[in-house]
Scaffold this motif. Structure first.
Motif: not given
Length: 226
Positions: A133-138, A140-146, A168-170
């Motif tokens: 779950q922590r990875e999934e939330a991260l 999402v945050a990285l996708a928002e960064t992109v 972002p998922r990678a």
């Protein structure tokens, strides 16, 4: 008066929640997680069984009561990073701060607690789920960064866009695996009987090496613009 009453009710709820959590932790450490029942926890806290389940719908949440903070921690570090700071740099900085603070969320929970988790198949499985779950939330945050940095191509039919969308998922998978490894390393040293100061001293160079390995693939990941 209405606001004051709401504040008192909220304070009372927090006190009750903490009371239940404290008694649950004590019983789990004394008896083992699997062997302790919700009824025993309710009796120890002098509340109804339903009160326990209202505050903690899952028995695992009574043991891992920082789970919400844990699952949000990496995403929060990325979202709150400084202007111009890369996600990798922010996560490195936050992990260093967690080491300095001997933060329980990073894994500094003590030998008894670490043993309780290691001895419980239920808690071990739940911890894996929380890491996911922590990875999934991260991610999402990285996708928002992109998106915020304009690095996401506009043409969705372009093959390059597909590569960008999975980036972002990678990145989250790499960073999540690194943090999972470091968490497990803290648990491993804790179970080996090492004191927290020695664990932190051991982890500092190890973590630096792990983050250095990620500099190549992630060092130029989109930086903050605001």
């Amino acid at each position: 008066m209405g606001t004051e009453s709401m504040g008192l009710r909220e304070s009372k709820k927090q006190e009750t929640r903490q009371l239940i959590s404290d008694h649950a932790t004590r019983l789990f450490l004394e008896q083992g997680f699997e062997q302790t029942t919700i009824t025993e926890i309710a009796n120890a806290a002098r509340v109804a069984k339903k009160t326990v389940t209202n505050y903690f719908p899952r028995k695992e949440d009574l043991a891992l009561d920082h789970h919400e903070q844990f699952t949000a921690s990496l995403a929060a570090a990325v979202a709150g990073r400084a202007e111009g700071e890369s996600p990798l740099a922010a996560l490195r900085r936050e992990f260093t701060a967690a080491l300095d603070a001997r933060n329980p969320v990073a894994g500094f929970a003590g030998p008894d607690f670490a043993r309780m988790i290691a001895d419980s198949p239920t808690l071990t499985a739940r911890l894996r789920d929380l890491h996911d779950q922590r990875e999934e939330a991260l991610a999402v945050a990285l996708a928002e960064t992109v998106t915020a940095t304009g690095a996401d191509p506009a043409n969705e039919t372009d093959p390059a866009t597909e590569a960008s969308s999975i980036a972002p998922r990678a990145a989250a998978a790499l960073l999540g695996a690194a943090h999972r490894l470091l968490f497990q390393r803290i648990q491993e040293l804790t179970l080996a009987g090492r004191p927290n100061d020695l664990i932190a001293a051991t982890l500092a160079p190890e973590a630096a090496h792990v983050f250095d390995l990620l500099e190549g693939p992630l060092g130029d990941f989109p930086t903050a613009t605001v």
